[in-house]
Design a protein around this motif. Structure first.
Motif, PDB file in Angstrom:
ATOM      1  N   GLU A  21       0.825  -1.210   0.000  1.00  0.00           N
ATOM      2  CA  GLU A  21       0.000   0.000   0.000  1.00  0.00           C
ATOM      3  C   GLU A  21       0.857   1.257   0.000  1.00  0.00           C
ATOM      4  O   GLU A  21       0.568   2.224  -0.716  1.00  0.00           O
ATOM      5  N   GLU A  22       1.931   1.254   0.795  1.00  0.00           N
ATOM      6  CA  GLU A  22       2.752   2.456   0.938  1.00  0.00           C
ATOM      7  C   GLU A  22       3.795   2.594  -0.167  1.00  0.00           C
ATOM      8  O   GLU A  22       4.251   3.705  -0.458  1.00  0.00           O
ATOM      9  N   ARG A  23       4.214   1.443  -0.741  1.00  0.00           N
ATOM     10  CA  ARG A  23       5.304   1.445  -1.736  1.00  0.00           C
ATOM     11  C   ARG A  23       6.581   2.065  -1.158  1.00  0.00           C
ATOM     12  O   ARG A  23       7.385   2.647  -1.868  1.00  0.00           O
ATOM     13  N   ASN A  24       6.733   1.925   0.151  1.00  0.00           N
ATOM     14  CA  ASN A  24       7.884   2.511   0.825  1.00  0.00           C
ATOM     15  C   ASN A  24       8.054   1.823   2.182  1.00  0.00           C
ATOM     16  O   ASN A  24       7.105   1.751   2.977  1.00  0.00           O
ATOM     17  N   PHE A  25       9.272   1.337   2.479  1.00  0.00           N
ATOM     18  CA  PHE A  25       9.502   0.586   3.709  1.00  0.00           C
ATOM     19  C   PHE A  25       9.399   1.477   4.946  1.00  0.00           C
ATOM     20  O   PHE A  25       8.846   1.063   5.974  1.00  0.00           O
ATOM     21  N   SER A  26       9.924   2.692   4.859  1.00  0.00           N
ATOM     22  CA  SER A  26       9.900   3.578   6.030  1.00  0.00           C
ATOM     23  C   SER A  26       8.468   3.931   6.423  1.00  0.00           C
ATOM     24  O   SER A  26       8.098   3.855   7.600  1.00  0.00           O
TER      25      SER A  26
ATOM     26  N   LEU B  80       2.944   0.555  10.790  1.00  0.00           N
ATOM     27  CA  LEU B  80       2.857  -0.692  11.548  1.00  0.00           C
ATOM     28  C   LEU B  80       3.432  -0.563  12.963  1.00  0.00           C
ATOM     29  O   LEU B  80       3.325  -1.504  13.760  1.00  0.00           O
ATOM     30  N   HIS B  81       4.083   0.590  13.230  1.00  0.00           N
ATOM     31  CA  HIS B  81       4.692   0.845  14.538  1.00  0.00           C
ATOM     32  C   HIS B  81       5.782  -0.175  14.874  1.00  0.00           C
ATOM     33  O   HIS B  81       5.863  -0.681  16.002  1.00  0.00           O
ATOM     34  N   ILE B  82       6.595  -0.493  13.877  1.00  0.00           N
ATOM     35  CA  ILE B  82       7.747  -1.357  14.095  1.00  0.00           C
ATOM     36  C   ILE B  82       8.969  -0.700  13.450  1.00  0.00           C
ATOM     37  O   ILE B  82       8.831   0.220  12.640  1.00  0.00           O
ATOM     38  N   ALA B  83      10.145  -1.184  13.807  1.00  0.00           N
ATOM     39  CA  ALA B  83      11.371  -0.651  13.218  1.00  0.00           C
ATOM     40  C   ALA B  83      11.517  -1.135  11.781  1.00  0.00           C
ATOM     41  O   ALA B  83      11.141  -2.265  11.457  1.00  0.00           O
ATOM     42  N   GLN B  84      12.073  -0.291  10.926  1.00  0.00           N
ATOM     43  CA  GLN B  84      12.237  -0.672   9.521  1.00  0.00           C
ATOM     44  C   GLN B  84      13.102  -1.919   9.344  1.00  0.00           C
ATOM     45  O   GLN B  84      12.768  -2.790   8.523  1.00  0.00           O
ATOM     46  N   PRO B  85      14.206  -2.073  10.088  1.00  0.00           N
ATOM     47  CA  PRO B  85      14.991  -3.312   9.927  1.00  0.00           C
ATOM     48  C   PRO B  85      14.189  -4.575  10.247  1.00  0.00           C
ATOM     49  O   PRO B  85      14.351  -5.594   9.583  1.00  0.00           O
TER      50      PRO B  85
ATOM     51  N   SER C  13      11.957  -5.276   7.212  1.00  0.00           N
ATOM     52  CA  SER C  13      12.743  -5.854   6.115  1.00  0.00           C
ATOM     53  C   SER C  13      13.116  -7.296   6.415  1.00  0.00           C
ATOM     54  O   SER C  13      13.085  -8.157   5.520  1.00  0.00           O
ATOM     55  N   GLN C  14      13.447  -7.566   7.670  1.00  0.00           N
ATOM     56  CA  GLN C  14      13.822  -8.929   8.065  1.00  0.00           C
ATOM     57  C   GLN C  14      12.653  -9.890   7.900  1.00  0.00           C
ATOM     58  O   GLN C  14      12.813 -11.011   7.397  1.00  0.00           O
ATOM     59  N   GLN C  15      11.458  -9.468   8.298  1.00  0.00           N
ATOM     60  CA  GLN C  15      10.280 -10.323   8.171  1.00  0.00           C
ATOM     61  C   GLN C  15       9.934 -10.580   6.707  1.00  0.00           C
ATOM     62  O   GLN C  15       9.548 -11.694   6.331  1.00  0.00           O
TER      63      GLN C  15
END
Length: 299
Positions: free
Chosen positions: A14-19, A25-30, A33-35
């Motif tokens: 939906e966002e087309r952007n990880f950040s 989602l209220h989680i860290a970007q790393p 990406s890991q998930q």
């Protein structure tokens, strides 16, 4: 494969952007990406094509997202059904609405619903009728306020009321004097008039065109707009005529007011609450439909 991985993947799509997805989602970007990497390794395919500025779905990713939406929607329906079975008072209903029609009706319906069911959360999504049908079919809304005919075959509906359609003309138009004419103006009299209509994708545009065709002519469309309020302003300014649902007719205190003339055939549109065929309707959703019907009947 875990449900949270489906949720994460849907948010990235939906966002087309990880950040931005990580923030939502209220989680860290790393961690996000890991998930995703873990999921892609399990599936053996890449779901997203990453570059420096954007994130795009791969072919496999597009297929995954389509199925993931259905799975998450089924999970949400299961939760709702279990909540109802356990007789929980709290709940949530996502309502889709055509912007202008909703702006004239929902200010009456929502306060009545909130007074009767204070613990039920309402989320409102506004869009064109065509987009709302797609959203509703895909589980993006529980219910949507629409008008017949529906284009999406996977939807069913409950009628909530008939809305008379009037002719709107400029104040100095030859037909303005017939505002109180018994029996109204025939649609056939409008065949040589310039029409101002809504743009494609909006249900009332199709209804306007179809009514003209049923009267034996193709309307001469001189202007189009996404907004029925703009259409009425252009009519009031003398740029053409249009058809207007009676609920949406402007109050006399407004500026740039067209003259509303009844039509001889008394055409109307049927307002409905639509939802996907076979979809479980929570008690909260059923209560909203009942409240909408009762409120509309009072008005």
């Amino acid at each position: 494969m875990e449900l949270r991985q489906l949720q994460y993947t849907l948010q990235i799509a939906e966002e087309r952007n990880f950040s931005r997805a990580a923030d939502k989602l209220h989680i860290a970007q790393p961690s996000l990406s890991q998930q995703l990497s873990k999921l892609e390794q399990e599936l053996g395919v890449k779901l997203f094509q990453r570059n420096t500025s954007t994130v795009e779905l791969t072919h496999a990713g597009a297929s995954f997202i389509e199925h993931a939406r259905k799975i998450m929607d089924a999970v949400e329906q299961l939760r709702q059904e279990m909540d109802d079975i356990s007789q929980l008072r709290a709940g949530r209903v996502v309502i889709g609405s055509m912007p202008i029609t909703g702006s004239h009706l929902l200010p009456y319906v929502l306060p009545a619903f909130k007074a009767a069911y204070p613990d039920i959360q309402i989320t409102l999504l506004e869009d064109t009728s065509l987009n709302l049908e797609k959203l509703t079919a895909g589980g993006g809304t529980d219910l949507s306020l629409l008008s017949l005919p529906l284009q999406e075959p996977t939807l069913t509906y409950e009628p909530i009321g008939e809305e008379i359609i009037d002719l709107a003309v400029p104040p100095d138009h030859r037909l303005a004097a017939l505002e109180d004419k018994p029996g109204g103006v025939s649609l056939e009299e409008l065949k040589d008039e310039p029409f101002i209509v809504l743009k494609k994708g909006q249900g009332f545009r199709k209804l306007t065109i179809d009514l003209c065709k049923s009267a034996g002519f193709e309307p001469n469309v001189v202007f189009e707009s996404n907004n029925i309020e703009t259409v009425q302003s252009l009519v009031a300014a003398g740029m053409g005529i249009t058809l207007v649902p009676r609920f949406i007719a402007r109050a006399k205190r407004s500026e740039l007011i067209p003259v509303y003339v009844p039509l001889a055939s008394s055409p109307s549109r049927t307002l409905v609450i639509a939802y996907r065929k076979g979809r479980y309707l929570s008690k909260a959703a059923e209560a909203f439909i009942d409240t909408f019907k009762a409120t509309l009947a009072e008005r």
